[in-house]
Design an enzyme around this catalytic site. Sequence first.
Site, PDB file in Angstrom:
ATOM      1  N   ASP A  29     -29.632  38.692 -15.757  1.00  0.00           N
ATOM      2  CA  ASP A  29     -29.173  38.529 -14.379  1.00  0.00           C
ATOM      3  C   ASP A  29     -30.362  38.769 -13.436  1.00  0.00           C
ATOM      4  O   ASP A  29     -31.155  39.694 -13.625  1.00  0.00           O
ATOM      5  CB  ASP A  29     -28.061  39.541 -14.080  1.00  0.00           C
ATOM      6  CG  ASP A  29     -27.319  39.230 -12.779  1.00  0.00           C
ATOM      7  OD1 ASP A  29     -26.115  38.928 -12.850  1.00  0.00           O
ATOM      8  OD2 ASP A  29     -27.953  39.279 -11.697  1.00  0.00           O
ATOM      9  N   ASN A  86     -15.507  37.746 -13.743  1.00  0.00           N
ATOM     10  CA  ASN A  86     -14.743  37.562 -12.500  1.00  0.00           C
ATOM     11  C   ASN A  86     -14.228  36.129 -12.384  1.00  0.00           C
ATOM     12  O   ASN A  86     -14.965  35.188 -12.667  1.00  0.00           O
ATOM     13  CB  ASN A  86     -15.645  37.867 -11.297  1.00  0.00           C
ATOM     14  CG  ASN A  86     -16.183  39.280 -11.308  1.00  0.00           C
ATOM     15  OD1 ASN A  86     -15.507  40.209 -11.739  1.00  0.00           O
ATOM     16  ND2 ASN A  86     -17.422  39.457 -10.861  1.00  0.00           N
ATOM     17  N   VAL A  94     -18.966  34.839  -7.522  1.00  0.00           N
ATOM     18  CA  VAL A  94     -19.868  34.147  -6.593  1.00  0.00           C
ATOM     19  C   VAL A  94     -20.311  32.805  -7.201  1.00  0.00           C
ATOM     20  O   VAL A  94     -20.226  31.763  -6.561  1.00  0.00           O
ATOM     21  CB  VAL A  94     -21.089  35.026  -6.240  1.00  0.00           C
ATOM     22  CG1 VAL A  94     -22.086  34.250  -5.388  1.00  0.00           C
ATOM     23  CG2 VAL A  94     -20.627  36.295  -5.517  1.00  0.00           C
ATOM     24  N   HIS A  99     -18.963  33.143 -16.360  1.00  0.00           N
ATOM     25  CA  HIS A  99     -20.019  33.996 -16.917  1.00  0.00           C
ATOM     26  C   HIS A  99     -19.481  35.391 -17.196  1.00  0.00           C
ATOM     27  O   HIS A  99     -18.662  35.911 -16.452  1.00  0.00           O
ATOM     28  CB  HIS A  99     -21.230  34.067 -15.985  1.00  0.00           C
ATOM     29  CG  HIS A  99     -20.883  34.391 -14.558  1.00  0.00           C
ATOM     30  ND1 HIS A  99     -20.384  33.458 -13.690  1.00  0.00           N
ATOM     31  CD2 HIS A  99     -20.949  35.547 -13.869  1.00  0.00           C
ATOM     32  CE1 HIS A  99     -20.161  34.020 -12.511  1.00  0.00           C
ATOM     33  NE2 HIS A  99     -20.485  35.291 -12.597  1.00  0.00           N
TER      34      HIS A  99
HETATM   35  P1  5GP Z   1     -20.452  36.891 -10.032  1.00  0.00           P
HETATM   36  O1  5GP Z   1     -20.305  37.748  -8.807  1.00  0.00           O
HETATM   37  O2  5GP Z   1     -20.220  35.436  -9.729  1.00  0.00           O
HETATM   38  O3  5GP Z   1     -19.590  37.399 -11.166  1.00  0.00           O
HETATM   39  O4  5GP Z   1     -21.934  37.090 -10.515  1.00  0.00           O
HETATM   40  C1  5GP Z   1     -22.939  36.143 -10.371  1.00  0.00           C
HETATM   41  C2  5GP Z   1     -24.203  36.753 -10.937  1.00  0.00           C
HETATM   42  O5  5GP Z   1     -25.167  35.737 -11.088  1.00  0.00           O
HETATM   43  C3  5GP Z   1     -24.809  37.833 -10.020  1.00  0.00           C
HETATM   44  O6  5GP Z   1     -24.898  39.062 -10.718  1.00  0.00           O
HETATM   45  C4  5GP Z   1     -26.173  37.252  -9.653  1.00  0.00           C
HETATM   46  O7  5GP Z   1     -27.194  38.232  -9.570  1.00  0.00           O
HETATM   47  C5  5GP Z   1     -26.437  36.259 -10.775  1.00  0.00           C
HETATM   48  N1  5GP Z   1     -27.257  35.134 -10.360  1.00  0.00           N
HETATM   49  C6  5GP Z   1     -27.080  34.365  -9.261  1.00  0.00           C
HETATM   50  N2  5GP Z   1     -28.020  33.397  -9.208  1.00  0.00           N
HETATM   51  C7  5GP Z   1     -28.808  33.557 -10.299  1.00  0.00           C
HETATM   52  C8  5GP Z   1     -29.955  32.863 -10.787  1.00  0.00           C
HETATM   53  O8  5GP Z   1     -30.457  31.886 -10.224  1.00  0.00           O
HETATM   54  N3  5GP Z   1     -30.516  33.320 -11.950  1.00  0.00           N
HETATM   55  C9  5GP Z   1     -29.993  34.384 -12.617  1.00  0.00           C
HETATM   56  N4  5GP Z   1     -30.613  34.762 -13.744  1.00  0.00           N
HETATM   57  N5  5GP Z   1     -28.906  35.060 -12.204  1.00  0.00           N
HETATM   58  C10 5GP Z   1     -28.322  34.657 -11.033  1.00  0.00           C
END
Ligand code: 5GP
Length: 142
Positions: A29, A86, A94, A99
């Site tokens: 992440d 989520n 987000v 994931h």
């Molecule tokens: P969510 O809130 O959707 O469950 O989590 C999305 C996750 O994706 C977040 O923890 C964020 O840091 C990670 N994330 C968002 N954009 C990128 C990216 O471009 N590369 C990586 N490796 N992680 C990302």
Amino acid sequence: MSCLFCRIIKGEIPSFKIYESSKVYAFLDINPLAEGHTLVIPKFHAAKMHEVPDEYLAEIMPAARKIALALGATPDDTFQYNILQNNGTLAHQVVQHVHYHIIPKPNEEAGLGVGWPQTPTDFDALKKTHEKLAAKIESLSK
Ligand code: 5GP
Ligand code: ZN
């Protein structure tokens, strides 16, 4: 295809790959809650978990287990961690590609903080919920 995580799978956007199989991809992440915070994603575009075919979901937890072991999991409490997935913006999603977060919990401050607003209920309420759900799931399994 504009999905961020589909582009990561294809290598169009760089990532620190931790694990890959024909059905899943795992990478660090970008904004970790703790060192080693890893995401496991199906190589199938869907926003929500219930849209992902079983053959992809079936490889998620075995991959998560390998990653937990690589992060240092042992039978004792030395390494602790949370698995989080989520579904929906209200549920803190987000990125709109399914994931699973594997989040080390090294101490009180780092890692995932969890709110757990439990509401006491009673036997009759649970019984009604059980009747509804059990009937519905029965119809889905046919
Ligand atoms: P969510 O809130 O959707 O469950 O989590 C999305 C996750 O994706 C977040 O923890 C964020 O840091 C990670 N994330 C968002 N954009 C990128 C990216 O471009 N590369 C990586 N490796 N992680 C990302
Ligand atoms: Zn996608």
